[in-house]
Scaffold this active site. Structure first.
Site, PDB file in Angstrom:
ATOM      1  N   TRP A  77       1.079  -1.073  -0.198  1.00  0.00           N
ATOM      2  CA  TRP A  77      -0.066   0.075   0.176  1.00  0.00           C
ATOM      3  C   TRP A  77       1.626   1.482  -0.024  1.00  0.00           C
ATOM      4  O   TRP A  77       1.846   1.114   0.722  1.00  0.00           O
ATOM      5  CB  TRP A  77      -1.082   0.472   1.073  1.00  0.00           C
ATOM      6  N   GLU A 136      -2.896  -2.501  -2.613  1.00  0.00           N
ATOM      7  CA  GLU A 136      -4.287  -2.066  -1.768  1.00  0.00           C
ATOM      8  C   GLU A 136      -4.485  -0.855  -2.708  1.00  0.00           C
ATOM      9  O   GLU A 136      -4.154   0.159  -2.333  1.00  0.00           O
ATOM     10  CB  GLU A 136      -3.776  -2.420   0.041  1.00  0.00           C
ATOM     11  N   LYS A 153      -7.173   3.174  -2.513  1.00  0.00           N
ATOM     12  CA  LYS A 153      -7.939   3.579  -1.539  1.00  0.00           C
ATOM     13  C   LYS A 153      -8.468   4.483  -1.783  1.00  0.00           C
ATOM     14  O   LYS A 153      -8.192   5.191  -3.033  1.00  0.00           O
ATOM     15  CB  LYS A 153      -6.713   4.121  -0.548  1.00  0.00           C
ATOM     16  N   ASP A 174      -9.558  -3.367   1.283  1.00  0.00           N
ATOM     17  CA  ASP A 174     -10.281  -2.075   2.984  1.00  0.00           C
ATOM     18  C   ASP A 174     -11.131  -2.044   2.778  1.00  0.00           C
ATOM     19  O   ASP A 174     -11.913  -1.298   2.259  1.00  0.00           O
ATOM     20  CB  ASP A 174      -8.656  -1.859   2.927  1.00  0.00           C
ATOM     21  N   HIS A 234     -12.255   1.628   2.416  1.00  0.00           N
ATOM     22  CA  HIS A 234     -10.926   2.430   1.420  1.00  0.00           C
ATOM     23  C   HIS A 234     -12.168   2.601  -0.088  1.00  0.00           C
ATOM     24  O   HIS A 234     -11.689   3.003  -0.923  1.00  0.00           O
ATOM     25  CB  HIS A 234     -10.040   1.855   1.012  1.00  0.00           C
ATOM     26  N   HIS A 285      -8.277  -6.667   4.264  1.00  0.00           N
ATOM     27  CA  HIS A 285      -8.255  -5.800   5.172  1.00  0.00           C
ATOM     28  C   HIS A 285      -9.544  -5.494   6.142  1.00  0.00           C
ATOM     29  O   HIS A 285     -10.141  -4.588   5.609  1.00  0.00           O
ATOM     30  CB  HIS A 285      -7.626  -4.350   5.496  1.00  0.00           C
ATOM     31  N   ASP A 304     -12.146   8.303   9.184  1.00  0.00           N
ATOM     32  CA  ASP A 304     -11.904   7.698   9.495  1.00  0.00           C
ATOM     33  C   ASP A 304     -11.647   6.239   8.897  1.00  0.00           C
ATOM     34  O   ASP A 304     -12.905   5.942   8.771  1.00  0.00           O
ATOM     35  CB  ASP A 304     -11.596   7.011  10.961  1.00  0.00           C
ATOM     36  N   ASP A 344     -10.076   3.247   9.887  1.00  0.00           N
ATOM     37  CA  ASP A 344      -9.622   2.234  10.219  1.00  0.00           C
ATOM     38  C   ASP A 344     -10.177   2.092  12.118  1.00  0.00           C
ATOM     39  O   ASP A 344      -9.663   1.659  13.046  1.00  0.00           O
ATOM     40  CB  ASP A 344      -8.288   2.326  10.593  1.00  0.00           C
ATOM     41  N   ASP A 364      -7.050  -4.585  10.031  1.00  0.00           N
ATOM     42  CA  ASP A 364      -6.192  -3.295   9.631  1.00  0.00           C
ATOM     43  C   ASP A 364      -7.667  -1.709  10.449  1.00  0.00           C
ATOM     44  O   ASP A 364      -7.937  -1.403  10.065  1.00  0.00           O
ATOM     45  CB  ASP A 364      -6.106  -3.139   8.315  1.00  0.00           C
TER      46      ASP A 364
HETATM   47  C1  RNT Z   1      -3.968   2.407   5.120  1.00  0.00           C
HETATM   48  C2  RNT Z   1      -3.759   1.080   3.974  1.00  0.00           C
HETATM   49  C3  RNT Z   1      -3.046  -0.339   5.303  1.00  0.00           C
HETATM   50  C4  RNT Z   1      -2.309   0.414   6.527  1.00  0.00           C
HETATM   51  C5  RNT Z   1      -1.308  -0.371   6.930  1.00  0.00           C
HETATM   52  C6  RNT Z   1      -0.871  -0.037   8.050  1.00  0.00           C
HETATM   53  O1  RNT Z   1      -4.693   3.619   4.146  1.00  0.00           O
HETATM   54  O2  RNT Z   1      -5.156   1.006   4.958  1.00  0.00           O
HETATM   55  O3  RNT Z   1      -3.267  -0.961   4.796  1.00  0.00           O
HETATM   56  O4  RNT Z   1      -3.785   0.589   7.130  1.00  0.00           O
HETATM   57  O5  RNT Z   1      -0.322  -0.803   6.194  1.00  0.00           O
HETATM   58 ZN    ZN Z   2      -5.721  -1.526   5.138  1.00  0.00          ZN
END
Ligand code: RNT
Ligand code: ZN
Length: 428
Positions: A192, A233, A235, A266, A269, A293, A301, A303, A333
């Protein structure tokens, strides 16, 4: 504070649940057998808010990801982080994997540049993993570094910067390969990059061409793909890359599918109302494996700590319905620095496993038959009725069988560890 129910009552409740599920054609023993094979990859970075152990100057940008909060006692070194992971793992049922980032290298206080990292900088991790029978996964850290301060890494116009990160990517693949060999099973390495622009980039093309080229070079390195399994990955946006992210969803779908590289979805994302569950069957029509993820997006956010919510349930329903659970690498994640970090890990991992079990307890064949017979009300009704089936009794039994606490009894372990270990980190 919370007492664990005695094993006999857990067992009895399970037997009653088994009968209820059998009535609709679901074999709970079989579901638990499948669940035991889902090895969730627990991310080490929840344990220290994605800080890592690098010896470096302060004031480095975060690279578009940020943990907020100031809960005390984040792990400060490998020993503390591994001890915290051990504690968390003991409170989660079943076999787990552990996901590392390059910034968790242990270099004996020496400053080793990221393009110079070697497998031996991870030997403490590898020893720990082998000893506990935990497989490792890996991630290059293409962020939080002076060479990433422009906002671009593998897509940079600056050849010095781009080559530095290419060398880092290759070094990390060699580390992943070594981990894979040590555990005699592939190490998933996820790429990523934070590359992107805050506002109105005039050139959206060049960085994408360069990112593709950089990835080509990294992936052409002589590394055994039997042990090192790469993924990319995407985003939608990050902090400081609100307008443009080079590695967008479409970019990596194109790259992964044409180059035979795994895609990482993810859950945080995508657009706020867009979920990844519907993407699985689309991607997996063309590619066998996928990396997840598992995360929870909340406004900007991506995460937050995973909970047992509809989004995660839908993802696992899709995987079970498509017979794709075995080809799916499930990684977590999230990073929340505002709550007890052991708690964050345990909440998120248990929630993910619950979602997998919840999906495995679905009478998919019967639902499909109803749908095919155009009995759409019947299908919807059965789905609704299943929501109040004794799922919890099956989950409790799974915890009991795998020597993990049943119900909220694990909180007492968390509190005790907080008192005895975490808080003591403040006054060593
Ligand atoms: C970032 C990605 C990535 C990170 C990790 C720490 O937006 O989601 O995967 O969160 O690699
Ligand atoms: Zn991620």
């Amino acid at each position: 504070m919370f007492t664990q129910p005695d094993s006999q009552s857990v067992q009895k409740a399970y037997e009653a649940a088994r009968a209820r599920y059998a009535d609709v054609g679901v074999d709970t023993d079989k579901a638990l057998h499948h669940l035991a094979a889902v090895a969730v990859s627990v991310h080490c970075w929840q344990g220290d808010d994605v800080a890592g152990f690098e010896v470096r100057e302060t004031g480095v940008g975060s690279g578009g990801i940020m943990a907020t909060g100031n809960y005390p006692g984040a792990a400060r070194n490998g020993e503390e982080l591994r001890a915290d992971l051990d504690k968390a793992f003991s409170l989660i049922p079943g076999v787990l994997r552990c996901n590392l980032h390059a910034i968790y290298a242990e270099t004996d206080g020496k400053r080793i540049e990221r393009d110079q990292l070697q497998p031996n900088h991870f030997s403490a991790w590898i020893d720990w993993a082998v000893k506990h029978g935990i497989a490792l996964d890996f991630n290059p850290t293409y962020f939080a570094h002076p060479m990433a301060d422009s906002g671009y890494t593998l897509g940079s116009r600056d050849e010095t910067v781009r080559q530095f990160w290419i060398r880092h990517g290759i070094a990390c693949r060699r580390i992943a390969e070594a981990m894979g060999r040590a555990q005699n099973s592939p190490c998933v390495i996820n790429h990523w990059v934070p590359d992107g622009a805050k506002d109105h980039p005039v050139d959206r093309w060049g960085p994408r061409e360069r990112l593709a080229e950089s990835l080509d070079t990294i992936l052409a390195a002589d590394v055994d793909r039997k042990y090192c399994k790469d993924s990319v990955e995407s985003k939608l946006f990050g902090i400081g890359s609100e307008d443009y992210v080079v590695g967008s969803h479409e970019f990596y779908m194109g790259y992964g599918l044409t180059q035979g590289i795994m895609i990482c979805f993810d859950m945080g994302h995508f657009h706020p109302t867009e979920t990844i569950s519907d993407k699985l069957s689309s991607l997996m029509t063309f590619q066998d494996e996928v990396l997840l993820h598992v995360s929870r997006g909340v406004r900007w956010d991506s995460d937050h700590v995973v909970t047992f919510n509809d989004d995660v349930k839908r993802v696992f329903h899709e995987l079970v319905r498509g017979n794709a659970l075995e080809q799916t690498h499930v990684a977590l994640d999230f990073f929340d620095a505002s709550i007890n970090r052991i708690g964050a890990w345990v909440i998120g991992t248990r929630a993910t496993l619950k979602a997998a079990l919840y999906a495995l307890l679905e009478p998919t064949v019967q639902l499909r038959e109803m749908a095919h017979a155009d009995d759409l009300a019947g299908k919807l009704a059965l789905l609704e009725e299943l929501k109040s089936y004794p799922f919890g009794a099956v989950w409790d039994y799974h915890c009991l069988k795998h020597n993990a606490p049943v119900g909220p009894a694990w909180l007492d372990d968390m509190y005790a560890y907080d008192r005895m270990v975490i808080r003591n980190r403040l006054n060593p």
